[in-house]
Design a protein around this motif. Structure first.
Motif, PDB file in Angstrom:
ATOM      1  N   CYS A 412       0.828  -1.211   0.000  1.00  0.00           N
ATOM      2  CA  CYS A 412       0.000   0.000   0.000  1.00  0.00           C
ATOM      3  C   CYS A 412       0.862   1.261   0.000  1.00  0.00           C
ATOM      4  O   CYS A 412       0.560   2.232  -0.709  1.00  0.00           O
ATOM      5  N   LEU A 413       1.933   1.257   0.786  1.00  0.00           N
ATOM      6  CA  LEU A 413       2.810   2.428   0.835  1.00  0.00           C
ATOM      7  C   LEU A 413       3.484   2.655  -0.516  1.00  0.00           C
ATOM      8  O   LEU A 413       3.560   3.789  -1.004  1.00  0.00           O
ATOM      9  N   ALA A 414       3.977   1.598  -1.128  1.00  0.00           N
ATOM     10  CA  ALA A 414       4.635   1.749  -2.423  1.00  0.00           C
ATOM     11  C   ALA A 414       3.667   2.285  -3.472  1.00  0.00           C
ATOM     12  O   ALA A 414       3.989   3.206  -4.236  1.00  0.00           O
ATOM     13  N   VAL A 415       2.478   1.728  -3.509  1.00  0.00           N
ATOM     14  CA  VAL A 415       1.489   2.132  -4.517  1.00  0.00           C
ATOM     15  C   VAL A 415       1.084   3.586  -4.332  1.00  0.00           C
ATOM     16  O   VAL A 415       1.068   4.382  -5.288  1.00  0.00           O
ATOM     17  N   THR A 416       0.778   3.981  -3.104  1.00  0.00           N
ATOM     18  CA  THR A 416       0.293   5.349  -2.872  1.00  0.00           C
ATOM     19  C   THR A 416       1.398   6.389  -3.009  1.00  0.00           C
ATOM     20  O   THR A 416       1.119   7.564  -3.252  1.00  0.00           O
ATOM     21  N   GLU A 417       2.645   5.961  -2.861  1.00  0.00           N
ATOM     22  CA  GLU A 417       3.775   6.881  -3.057  1.00  0.00           C
ATOM     23  C   GLU A 417       4.231   6.912  -4.509  1.00  0.00           C
ATOM     24  O   GLU A 417       5.162   7.642  -4.853  1.00  0.00           O
ATOM     25  N   GLY A 418       3.606   6.117  -5.363  1.00  0.00           N
ATOM     26  CA  GLY A 418       3.975   6.094  -6.771  1.00  0.00           C
ATOM     27  C   GLY A 418       5.261   5.360  -7.059  1.00  0.00           C
ATOM     28  O   GLY A 418       5.882   5.558  -8.107  1.00  0.00           O
ATOM     29  N   ARG A 419       5.676   4.488  -6.135  1.00  0.00           N
ATOM     30  CA  ARG A 419       6.906   3.716  -6.322  1.00  0.00           C
ATOM     31  C   ARG A 419       6.591   2.331  -6.883  1.00  0.00           C
ATOM     32  O   ARG A 419       5.482   1.811  -6.712  1.00  0.00           O
ATOM     33  N   GLU A 420       7.551   1.727  -7.509  1.00  0.00           N
ATOM     34  CA  GLU A 420       7.452   0.333  -7.903  1.00  0.00           C
ATOM     35  C   GLU A 420       7.468  -0.523  -6.640  1.00  0.00           C
ATOM     36  O   GLU A 420       8.228  -0.256  -5.700  1.00  0.00           O
ATOM     37  N   PRO A 422       8.774  -3.086  -4.355  1.00  0.00           N
ATOM     38  CA  PRO A 422      10.134  -3.625  -4.341  1.00  0.00           C
ATOM     39  C   PRO A 422      10.194  -5.093  -4.763  1.00  0.00           C
ATOM     40  O   PRO A 422       9.259  -5.865  -4.534  1.00  0.00           O
ATOM     41  N   GLU A 423      11.318  -5.452  -5.351  1.00  0.00           N
ATOM     42  CA  GLU A 423      11.482  -6.818  -5.852  1.00  0.00           C
ATOM     43  C   GLU A 423      11.358  -7.848  -4.734  1.00  0.00           C
ATOM     44  O   GLU A 423      10.757  -8.907  -4.904  1.00  0.00           O
TER      45      GLU A 423
END
Length: 522
Positions: A412-420, A422-423
């Motif tokens: 959720c944090l990655a998506v809402t921050e516009g980040r990929e 992480p692998e």
């Protein structure tokens, strides 16, 4: 330490499990709709359960009894590996990194008495037009656990905190779970902060999630909060909880969420080295607090479904055969079921003080079979909802005590921050359903064994005595019955035992070595 057997999520040092063994297995696999319940009337009215008591204590009277045998039987770990513990201790010393400063928010926690592993802190504000703003801070375990490290490997093996009456088996070392990562009062802590702006109907109009630092201002327990409601002296940070909680419960019924109202059975130490069984009804605050967690989990699920990556808690819809079977049971129990009324609304409207209602709640567990975790990356799964909640749902609100929450939160944090994403996280997602399934199964077995053990201890000197009981489920030449005093469930032999009725039973077996209690109809 308390093991609670009843309807609930299990915050703090309690883990809610339903009264019936069949439902111990079900909730062990995480049927979340059993977390919530509708409470009619005042707290005093609600305490008048069909068994006629609000709290019943039965002492075993044997101080030498403990649960070491159960720990050995299930191979429960006693300590953390040295490398994992060292990582946890080093993590405490790390700076939390760049975060929003939300320490001015007067958040509070609501947990069972004595809880130290505090995952959630809450603040509910009223807005013009009958609207609400909800701040919900969740312990940021991801800020302490290094992906791929020794601690990460160990917590993946454990899956979740296991609660036994004489102490827990924690998911994380207590230096984190009861210390640096726990949202303890007056302490500045890293957190994942969710903020919901909700309309007058209780539905979210906007959702924000980000890393922050927070400071809880007070720690409360459910019963003390319930008492302040009755006295009209609620803390300002949760003054709006009753109104918002009721709105969210109304929305749940509109969706078709199912609730099964059963009393809670607890195992507690009595202070003299032995144990007691306690039966308590839940208070309204339990249900309202659960609705905040459900709101957060539903919002997290939407974020992941929209991004087509994440992990959900799923439960397929019950088939028509299951619904028809419930309707037949209702008819046999003389429970009226009007045309067009959904199972959710029928069950929510039942009087839990009635034995026929209790029997129907037990039978309705057939609507809730097949819960699991579903990971996905690129394609949304065919089953992306939880039938009990009647919505998509994800676990994100108990990361101190449940493994999957940390991973779903990081998505959720990655998506809402516009980040990929992480692998390492993408690689971990498909492993989580199996890890959590195994952990849930173990937790269910341990919970059931603890309850069976104490029931046998309590009853072993009463073989041959007669008791009043309610028939929960009747099958063939026997039935599952619940004895109110002491609060014990067991198998009862006898032909044509009437389901949903009060009967007289005789205790014929209480085998502490086999953890088995059995009755016969009189």
């Amino acid at each position: 330490m308390v093991l609670v057997v009843g309807v609930g999520i299990g915050w703090g040092p309690t883990l809610m499990r339903p009264l019936l063994r069949a439902r111990l297995i079900l909730l062990g696999s995480g049927l979340l709709l059993l977390m919530t319940r509708r409470v009619n009337g005042t707290a005093t009215d609600r305490s008048r359960l069909w068994l006629g008591v609000a709290s019943l204590v039965i002492r075993t009277g044997r101080a030498e009894l403990d649960f070491s045998g159960i720990r050995t039987e299930f191979g429960l770990p006693q300590e953390f590996p040295a490398l994992a513990l060292a990582e946890a201790e080093q993590a405490v010393l790390r700076a939390p990194g760049e975060r929003e400063d939300a320490t001015a928010l007067p958040l509070v926690t609501i947990d069972p008495p004595g809880a130290k592993d505090l995952d959630q802190a809450l603040l509910i504000l009223r807005r013009p037009g009958g609207r609400f703003r909800v701040h919900y801070a969740i312990a940021d375990v991801g800020g302490f656990v290094v992906p791929g490290g020794a601690l990460d490997a160990e917590v993946r093996k454990r899956g979740q905190t296991l609660y036994l009456p004489d102490g827990n088996v924690p998911l994380h070392p207590t230096v984190l779970s009861e210390g640096a990562a726990s949202l303890l009062p007056t302490q500045t802590r890293p957190a994942v902060l969710w903020t919901f702006d909700c309309g007058a109907d209780g539905e979210p109009e906007s959702v924000r999630v980000r890393r922050a630092v927070v400071r809880s201002t007070a720690q409360f327990d459910y019963e003390s909060v319930q008492a302040t409601i009755a006295a009209g002296t609620m803390h300002p940070s949760i003054e709006a909880l009753p109104d918002f909680g009721r709105l969210r419960r109304e929305r749940a019924l509109d969706r078709g969420a199912v609730e099964l109202q059963l009393p809670e059975q607890e195992i507690e130490p009595n202070g003299d080295g032995d144990w007691k069984l306690v039966l308590r009804p839940r208070v309204e605050v339990d249900a309202w607090n659960a609705e905040i967690s459900l709101l957060t989990g539903m919002s997290a699920a939407k974020i992941m479904v929209d991004a087509r990556v994440g992990i959900l808690r799923t439960l397929p819809d019950a088939d028509e055969g299951a619904v028809e079977a419930i309707k037949r049971s209702a008819h046999a129990l003389n429970v009226p079921w009007a045309d067009g009324v959904s199972p959710a609304k029928l069950l929510a409207g039942l009087d839990p003080s009635r034995p026929e209602s209790l029997a129907l709640f037990v039978d309705a567990t057939r609507l809730l079979r097949g819960a699991g975790y579903t990971a996905f990356n690129g394609v949304v799964p065919e089953i992306a909802t939880h039938a009990g909640i009647a919505a998509s749902y994800a676990h994100v609100t108990a990361p101190l005590r449940r493994l999957v929450d940390r991973f779903a939160t990081e998505v959720c944090l990655a998506v809402t921050e516009g980040r990929e994403v992480p692998e390492w996280l993408q690689k971990a997602l498909p492993e989580l359903p199996g890890l959590m399934g195994g952990s849930d199964a173990l937790a269910s077995k341990v919970d059931r064994a603890c309850l069976d053990q104490v029931e046998a201890w309590v009853m072993e000197d009463r073989v041959g005595q007669e008791f009043d009981a309610v028939v929960l489920r009747s099958e063939g030449n026997g039935a599952d019955v619940f004895v109110a005093e002491p609060p014990v469930m067991g198998r009862c032999s006898g032909e044509d035992v009437p389901e949903g009725e009060r009967i007289r039973v005789r205790l014929v077996q209480a085998d502490a070595a086999r953890r088995k209690v059995a009755f016969e109809a009189v």
